[in-house]
Design a protein around this motif. Structure first.
Motif, PDB file in Angstrom:
ATOM      1  N   LEU A 284      36.711   3.133  82.665  1.00  0.00           N
ATOM      2  CA  LEU A 284      35.614   4.239  82.334  1.00  0.00           C
ATOM      3  C   LEU A 284      35.054   4.759  81.386  1.00  0.00           C
ATOM      4  CD1 LEU A 284      38.884   6.856  84.670  1.00  0.00           C
ATOM      5  CD2 LEU A 284      36.979   4.857  85.824  1.00  0.00           C
ATOM      6  N   HIS A 285      33.918   5.404  81.399  1.00  0.00           N
ATOM      7  CA  HIS A 285      32.790   5.882  80.626  1.00  0.00           C
ATOM      8  C   HIS A 285      32.307   6.649  80.340  1.00  0.00           C
ATOM      9  CE1 HIS A 285      33.177   1.634  79.704  1.00  0.00           C
ATOM     10  NE2 HIS A 285      32.573   0.999  81.082  1.00  0.00           N
ATOM     11  N   GLN A 326      47.566   3.977  77.541  1.00  0.00           N
ATOM     12  CA  GLN A 326      48.197   5.257  76.998  1.00  0.00           C
ATOM     13  C   GLN A 326      46.804   5.451  75.414  1.00  0.00           C
ATOM     14  OE1 GLN A 326      49.266   8.446  77.409  1.00  0.00           O
ATOM     15  NE2 GLN A 326      50.906   7.232  78.864  1.00  0.00           N
ATOM     16  N   ASP A 327      46.470   4.014  74.930  1.00  0.00           N
ATOM     17  CA  ASP A 327      45.571   4.352  74.004  1.00  0.00           C
ATOM     18  C   ASP A 327      44.544   4.081  74.072  1.00  0.00           C
ATOM     19  OD1 ASP A 327      47.631   3.746  72.456  1.00  0.00           O
ATOM     20  OD2 ASP A 327      47.478   1.696  71.934  1.00  0.00           O
ATOM     21  N   ARG A 328      43.796   4.073  75.100  1.00  0.00           N
ATOM     22  CA  ARG A 328      42.831   3.697  75.335  1.00  0.00           C
ATOM     23  C   ARG A 328      42.064   5.609  76.534  1.00  0.00           C
ATOM     24  NH1 ARG A 328      38.178   4.553  77.489  1.00  0.00           N
ATOM     25  NH2 ARG A 328      37.355   3.746  78.768  1.00  0.00           N
ATOM     26  N   PRO A 333      39.630  10.126  76.872  1.00  0.00           N
ATOM     27  CA  PRO A 333      40.561  11.025  77.595  1.00  0.00           C
ATOM     28  C   PRO A 333      40.079  11.894  78.670  1.00  0.00           C
ATOM     29  CG  PRO A 333      40.389  12.308  75.909  1.00  0.00           C
ATOM     30  CD  PRO A 333      40.478  10.660  75.553  1.00  0.00           C
ATOM     31  N   VAL A 334      39.809  11.496  79.918  1.00  0.00           N
ATOM     32  CA  VAL A 334      39.296  11.554  81.246  1.00  0.00           C
ATOM     33  C   VAL A 334      40.338  13.003  81.978  1.00  0.00           C
ATOM     34  CG1 VAL A 334      38.277   9.923  81.649  1.00  0.00           C
ATOM     35  CG2 VAL A 334      40.124  10.500  83.160  1.00  0.00           C
ATOM     36  N   THR A 335      39.255  13.827  82.469  1.00  0.00           N
ATOM     37  CA  THR A 335      39.689  14.946  82.955  1.00  0.00           C
ATOM     38  C   THR A 335      39.518  15.543  84.102  1.00  0.00           C
ATOM     39  OG1 THR A 335      37.983  16.735  82.477  1.00  0.00           O
ATOM     40  CG2 THR A 335      39.696  16.726  80.613  1.00  0.00           C
ATOM     41  N   LEU A 336      39.781  16.235  85.081  1.00  0.00           N
ATOM     42  CA  LEU A 336      40.287  16.385  86.218  1.00  0.00           C
ATOM     43  C   LEU A 336      37.756  16.835  86.719  1.00  0.00           C
ATOM     44  CD1 LEU A 336      41.450  16.863  88.906  1.00  0.00           C
ATOM     45  CD2 LEU A 336      42.002  18.924  88.739  1.00  0.00           C
TER      46      LEU A 336
END
Length: 353
Positions: A284-285, A326-328, A333-336
């Motif tokens: 994911l980017h 978890q490191d990635r 981080p991505v959010t809702l």
């Protein structure tokens, strides 16, 4: 001791339980029969044991046709899902049972029987419990006693029918690791039935994936997981995303994402493909990356556990799942509700169907 099933077919009335099964188990291997309910795996196990007889085909143990031999002459150890211990007998007598009911000319002296039972109690790490009764043991302990009873008669082949199915998740994990270590010590040719993919992949030397009475694929755990040969195996072995795309040259295209096709893949008549990609092979980017990708919206994030599981809604309205380390996740981080770009790693491949 090798096992060979040749052309095994079997019906229960109008139901075709097995349809022309050919299977070879090499000496000392631990082979997992994996498949959904009704796939024929337990029927095949019972035919190898002599508890069922095939309509057609034959079973060979070490090259000898045993298809019509009774179970007791095959020297097969069988472990059932629900222990089947004798509740009125002590643990010692449960293990000794198979030795005591042998014909007199084959029966060991009483001292030898006692020595054998003590050895097996130590082997399954339950020495000290000989005088208890099954009702006084935990589920995991009872299953180990059932295994010790099967080993008491020194079987040439060990067969296990969903041996951990009646246990809770934590006990299942502990017991299957213990069984793998025990097998590595004894090297008894073994076949076990399971519908649990993780169990089959962790325990087996080879995995045989069954569906509708046929073998879909067999191979090492690595082969069947990373190189599934059919759409069924893709779907059955772990989580997988199914996308609908089109074939362009040697690649399948989904939105703006293109993934390589395995050699020899042929498109259907209209050039479409079913694209299977496992969640851990998606990245994911926040910004569109170089190379192919498609847009999706984050609809759920579950960070509990070793992998962060992200549910997505693609730009064309289908659901998808990605798994991040978890490191990635901590690094980006991505959010809702966030819009992201989804790309596939180089290892991702697909199949036309």
């Amino acid at each position: 001791m090798s096992i060979e099933a040749r052309g095994i077919s079997h019906r229960f009335g109008s139901y075709q339980a097995l349809d022309g099964i050919d299977l070879t188990v090499e000496p000392g291997q631990l082979v997992g029969l994996l498949g959904p309910s009704g796939s024929g795996k337990t029927t095949l196990l019972r035919i190898i044991a002599g508890l069922e007889h095939p309509d057609t085909g034959a079973v060979y143990l070490d090259g000898v046709d045993t298809t019509r031999e009774p179970t007791q002459r095959r020297r097969v150890g069988f472990v059932f899902q629900h222990y089947t211990l004798f509740n009125h007998l002590t643990i010692f007598e449960n293990i000794a049972f198979g030795l005591r009911v042998r014909p007199r000319r084959e029966r060991l002296p009483e001292g030898s029987i006692r020595d054998r039972v003590r050895e097996l109690l130590a082997l399954v790490q339950l020495d000290g419990l000989a005088e208890r009764y099954p009702s006084q043991l935990s589920g995991g302990q009872r299953q180990r006693i059932a295994l010790a009873r099967a080993l008491a008669v020194e079987p040439r082949v060990l067969l296990l029918d969903e041996p951990f199915g009646a246990l809770d998740a934590r006990v299942r994990k502990d017991l299957r690791r213990w069984l793998r270590r025990l097998h590595d010590e004894l090297h008894v040719t073994s076949v076990f039935v399971t519908h649990d993919q993780e169990e089959a992949l962790e325990l087996s030397d080879r995995v045989v994936v069954m569906n509708h009475g046929k073998i879909e694929q067999e191979g090492t755990p690595d082969e069947v997981y990373h190189s599934p040969s059919t759409p069924f195996v893709y779907r059955f072995l772990g989580d997988v995303n199914l996308f609908h795309g089109r074939i362009e040259g040697d690649r399948a295209v989904v939105g703006g994402l293109a993934v390589p096709l395995p050699a020899g893949t042929r498109p259907d008549d209209d050039g479409h493909a079913a694209v299977f990609i496992r969640p851990h092979l998606l990245d994911l980017h926040a910004e569109r990356p170089a190379g192919g990708s498609f847009r999706a919206r984050v609809v759920r994030v579950n960070p509990a556990g070793p992998l962060v599981k992200v549910e997505l809604l693609t730009e064309w309205g289908e659901s998808a799942r990605a798994e991040l380390t978890q490191d990635r996740y901590r690094a980006a981080p991505v959010t809702l509700g966030e819009d992201v770009f989804v790309s596939a790693r180089e290892e991702a491949s697909t199949k036309a169907s």
